[in-house]
Design a protein around this motif. Structure first.
Motif, PDB file in Angstrom:
ATOM      1  N   PRO A  64     127.492 -23.314 111.013  1.00 38.81           N
ATOM      2  CA  PRO A  64     127.789 -21.876 111.101  1.00 38.81           C
ATOM      3  C   PRO A  64     129.283 -21.627 111.268  1.00 38.81           C
ATOM      4  CG  PRO A  64     127.068 -22.670 113.223  1.00 38.81           C
ATOM      5  CD  PRO A  64     126.990 -23.859 112.285  1.00 38.81           C
ATOM      6  N   GLY A  65     129.670 -20.419 110.956  1.00 39.88           N
ATOM      7  CA  GLY A  65     131.021 -19.979 111.254  1.00 39.88           C
ATOM      8  C   GLY A  65     132.020 -20.133 110.132  1.00 39.88           C
ATOM      9  N   GLY A  66     131.711 -20.956 109.146  1.00 40.46           N
ATOM     10  CA  GLY A  66     132.644 -21.159 108.053  1.00 40.46           C
ATOM     11  C   GLY A  66     132.285 -20.337 106.831  1.00 40.46           C
ATOM     12  N   SER A  67     133.075 -20.505 105.783  1.00 46.60           N
ATOM     13  CA  SER A  67     132.819 -19.779 104.548  1.00 46.60           C
ATOM     14  C   SER A  67     133.371 -20.566 103.374  1.00 46.60           C
ATOM     15  CB  SER A  67     133.460 -18.389 104.588  1.00 46.60           C
ATOM     16  OG  SER A  67     134.870 -18.502 104.603  1.00 46.60           O
ATOM     17  N   VAL A  68     132.876 -20.233 102.181  1.00 48.76           N
ATOM     18  CA  VAL A  68     133.331 -20.877 100.955  1.00 48.76           C
ATOM     19  C   VAL A  68     133.583 -19.805  99.906  1.00 48.76           C
ATOM     20  CG1 VAL A  68     132.716 -22.440  99.066  1.00 48.76           C
ATOM     21  CG2 VAL A  68     132.121 -23.045 101.417  1.00 48.76           C
ATOM     22  N   VAL A  69     134.674 -19.948  99.180  1.00 47.06           N
ATOM     23  CA  VAL A  69     134.948 -19.124  98.002  1.00 47.06           C
ATOM     24  C   VAL A  69     134.869 -20.022  96.784  1.00 47.06           C
ATOM     25  CG1 VAL A  69     136.686 -17.777  96.763  1.00 47.06           C
ATOM     26  CG2 VAL A  69     136.365 -17.453  99.228  1.00 47.06           C
ATOM     27  N   GLY A  70     134.035 -19.653  95.829  1.00 43.28           N
ATOM     28  CA  GLY A  70     133.957 -20.363  94.564  1.00 43.28           C
ATOM     29  C   GLY A  70     134.742 -19.612  93.515  1.00 43.28           C
ATOM     30  N   LEU A  71     135.709 -20.269  92.898  1.00 45.07           N
ATOM     31  CA  LEU A  71     136.582 -19.624  91.918  1.00 45.07           C
ATOM     32  C   LEU A  71     136.442 -20.323  90.577  1.00 45.07           C
ATOM     33  CD1 LEU A  71     140.229 -18.476  92.431  1.00 45.07           C
ATOM     34  CD2 LEU A  71     139.700 -20.004  90.521  1.00 45.07           C
ATOM     35  N   ASP A  72     136.291 -19.525  89.518  1.00 49.89           N
ATOM     36  CA  ASP A  72     136.192 -20.089  88.173  1.00 49.89           C
ATOM     37  C   ASP A  72     136.664 -19.048  87.161  1.00 49.89           C
ATOM     38  OD1 ASP A  72     134.692 -22.784  87.134  1.00 49.89           O
ATOM     39  OD2 ASP A  72     134.674 -21.225  85.582  1.00 49.89           O
ATOM     40  N   ALA A  73     137.073 -19.526  85.968  1.00 51.96           N
ATOM     41  CA  ALA A  73     137.557 -18.630  84.929  1.00 51.96           C
ATOM     42  C   ALA A  73     136.473 -18.193  83.958  1.00 51.96           C
ATOM     43  CB  ALA A  73     138.689 -19.306  84.149  1.00 51.96           C
ATOM     44  N   SER A  74     135.250 -18.733  84.101  1.00 46.85           N
ATOM     45  CA  SER A  74     134.170 -18.417  83.158  1.00 46.85           C
ATOM     46  C   SER A  74     133.208 -17.389  83.733  1.00 46.85           C
ATOM     47  CB  SER A  74     133.383 -19.683  82.810  1.00 46.85           C
ATOM     48  OG  SER A  74     132.153 -19.355  82.179  1.00 46.85           O
ATOM     49  N   PRO A  75     133.097 -16.198  83.129  1.00 45.45           N
ATOM     50  CA  PRO A  75     132.108 -15.221  83.597  1.00 45.45           C
ATOM     51  C   PRO A  75     130.677 -15.738  83.512  1.00 45.45           C
ATOM     52  CG  PRO A  75     133.719 -14.165  82.169  1.00 45.45           C
ATOM     53  CD  PRO A  75     133.950 -15.641  82.067  1.00 45.45           C
ATOM     54  N   ASP A  76     130.366 -16.501  82.464  1.00 48.61           N
ATOM     55  CA  ASP A  76     128.988 -16.967  82.303  1.00 48.61           C
ATOM     56  C   ASP A  76     128.612 -17.978  83.379  1.00 48.61           C
ATOM     57  OD1 ASP A  76     126.649 -16.641  80.443  1.00 48.61           O
ATOM     58  OD2 ASP A  76     126.820 -18.821  80.372  1.00 48.61           O
ATOM     59  N   LEU A  77     129.517 -18.903  83.668  1.00 47.82           N
ATOM     60  CA  LEU A  77     129.238 -19.879  84.722  1.00 47.82           C
ATOM     61  C   LEU A  77     129.144 -19.204  86.086  1.00 47.82           C
ATOM     62  CD1 LEU A  77     131.482 -22.917  83.697  1.00 47.82           C
ATOM     63  CD2 LEU A  77     129.035 -22.598  83.298  1.00 47.82           C
ATOM     64  N   LEU A  78     130.025 -18.230  86.345  1.00 55.66           N
ATOM     65  CA  LEU A  78     129.973 -17.548  87.636  1.00 55.66           C
ATOM     66  C   LEU A  78     128.721 -16.686  87.780  1.00 55.66           C
ATOM     67  CD1 LEU A  78     133.552 -16.408  88.702  1.00 55.66           C
ATOM     68  CD2 LEU A  78     132.115 -18.186  89.678  1.00 55.66           C
ATOM     69  N   SER A  89     117.524 -19.429 100.509  1.00 55.21           N
ATOM     70  CA  SER A  89     116.531 -18.926 101.458  1.00 55.21           C
ATOM     71  C   SER A  89     117.173 -18.426 102.748  1.00 55.21           C
ATOM     72  CB  SER A  89     115.515 -20.030 101.786  1.00 55.21           C
ATOM     73  OG  SER A  89     116.171 -21.178 102.322  1.00 55.21           O
ATOM     74  N   SER A  90     118.418 -18.824 103.015  1.00 51.25           N
ATOM     75  CA  SER A  90     119.101 -18.445 104.254  1.00 51.25           C
ATOM     76  C   SER A  90     120.039 -17.270 104.004  1.00 51.25           C
ATOM     77  CB  SER A  90     119.902 -19.629 104.801  1.00 51.25           C
ATOM     78  OG  SER A  90     120.808 -19.205 105.800  1.00 51.25           O
ATOM     79  N   PRO A  91     119.774 -16.104 104.593  1.00 47.64           N
ATOM     80  CA  PRO A  91     120.698 -14.975 104.449  1.00 47.64           C
ATOM     81  C   PRO A  91     122.093 -15.294 104.964  1.00 47.64           C
ATOM     82  CG  PRO A  91     118.586 -14.245 105.342  1.00 47.64           C
ATOM     83  CD  PRO A  91     118.567 -15.743 105.361  1.00 47.64           C
ATOM     84  N   ALA A  92     122.191 -16.088 106.026  1.00 47.95           N
ATOM     85  CA  ALA A  92     123.503 -16.442 106.583  1.00 47.95           C
ATOM     86  C   ALA A  92     124.305 -17.263 105.582  1.00 47.95           C
ATOM     87  CB  ALA A  92     123.334 -17.216 107.886  1.00 47.95           C
ATOM     88  N   ALA A  93     123.630 -18.184 104.891  1.00 49.85           N
ATOM     89  CA  ALA A  93     124.319 -18.993 103.890  1.00 49.85           C
ATOM     90  C   ALA A  93     124.770 -18.127 102.726  1.00 49.85           C
ATOM     91  CB  ALA A  93     123.411 -20.116 103.406  1.00 49.85           C
TER      92      ALA A  93
END
Length: 278
Positions: A64-78, A89-93
């Motif tokens: 808990p307590g952390g976060s992740v940002v996923g960055l990509d240049a492809s709209p389809d992959l994102l 299944s986890s709202p927190a995740a």
């Protein structure tokens, strides 16, 4: 996500069908171990693609307590990554992951500048050929003092045979493949020098040979990853002909005979590294 006007040559459907090995645990566990994400950390996944690795291996350890940002240049992959995250299944995740549509060369100006404990990248940096030093400079600006930059991508000799054959076959059709080749496959010495010049202390930077079986053969691989070469051809028929010719020339080296007959294996050589912001 920010807007993008770039043409998207990526297909999440093709990617999962032809190249799911890219984010498989068998091929990513050592890079993730080198990253060693910890509870409460904030991590940027640079070139996250369709998000499977981000969601399965980068995100859970920071909770808990952390976060992740996923960055990509492809709209389809994102779009696929967002759908994968919505299925958690986890709202927190789900709340701890954010997706950003952006070219990896354009990291300056993100709201999270100087906030990240780590930037991680798997199988993406070799696509950022226009200015690799600018990418590293942008990563440096995103990290906290002492933050780490960890990644794995194509290194020197990666795709040996496949890349040169694409150049030869296009050359026979009057096309200079060096003008469309999208890949940056550096030696450890070259990439270490870039990291150090941009303010990092390199802990490790090494080539890792990794023969990789292709689930849909070389044809599926070319259809997924060789679009920059194929798009230089004038018609779909020409593209099919080039794929056929490249496969024909490489079959003797890449297609198994005897036990495992019919399986195509490519010689991946990855560059795996860990560096710290000074």
């Amino acid at each position: 996500m920010s807007a993008s006007t770039r043409t998207d040559n990526w297909s999440a459907e093709r990617y999962s069908s032809n190249a799911s090995f890219v984010y498989s645990a068998a091929f990513t566990n050592k890079a993730i171990a080198l990253l060693s994400p910890q509870p409460g950390e904030h991590i940027l996944d640079l070139g996250c693609g369709s998000g499977e690795l981000t969601l399965e291996s980068v995100l859970p350890p920071v909770l808990p307590g952390g976060s992740v940002v996923g960055l990509d240049a492809s709209p389809d992959l994102l779009a696929r990554a967002e759908a994968n995250a919505a299925a958690l299944s986890s709202p927190a995740a789900a709340a701890a992951i954010t997706w950003v549509l952006r070219d990896g060369h354009e990291l300056e100006g993100l709201q999270q500048d100087g906030r990240y404990d780590a930037v991680f990248s798997n199988a993406a940096l070799h696509w950022m050929k226009r200015d690799p030093a600018k990418v590293v400079r942008g990563v440096h600006g995103l990290l906290k003092p002492g933050g780490r930059f960890v990644g794995e991508f194509g290194g020197a000799l990666n795709m040996v045979g496949v890349r040169s054959t694409l150049h030869v076959v296009l050359g026979e059709r009057g096309i200079d493949a060096s003008k469309v080749d999208p890949w940056f496959f550096p030696t450890p010495e070259t990439y270490s020098a870039i990291l150090e010049k941009e303010g990092f202390k390199v802990e490790t930077c090494e080539l890792v040979p990794r023969p990789t079986a292709l689930p849909t053969g070389l044809r599926g691989w070319l259809e997924t990853f060789a679009f920059a070469f194929l798009d230089a051809l004038p018609s779909p028929a020409d593209r099919e002909a080039v794929i056929d010719e490249v496969c024909r020339r490489l079959e003797v080296d890449m297609k198994a005979q005897g036990e495992g007959e019919g399986t195509w294996t490519v010689m991946y050589v990855r560059l795996r590294f860990k560096a710290w912001k000074k």
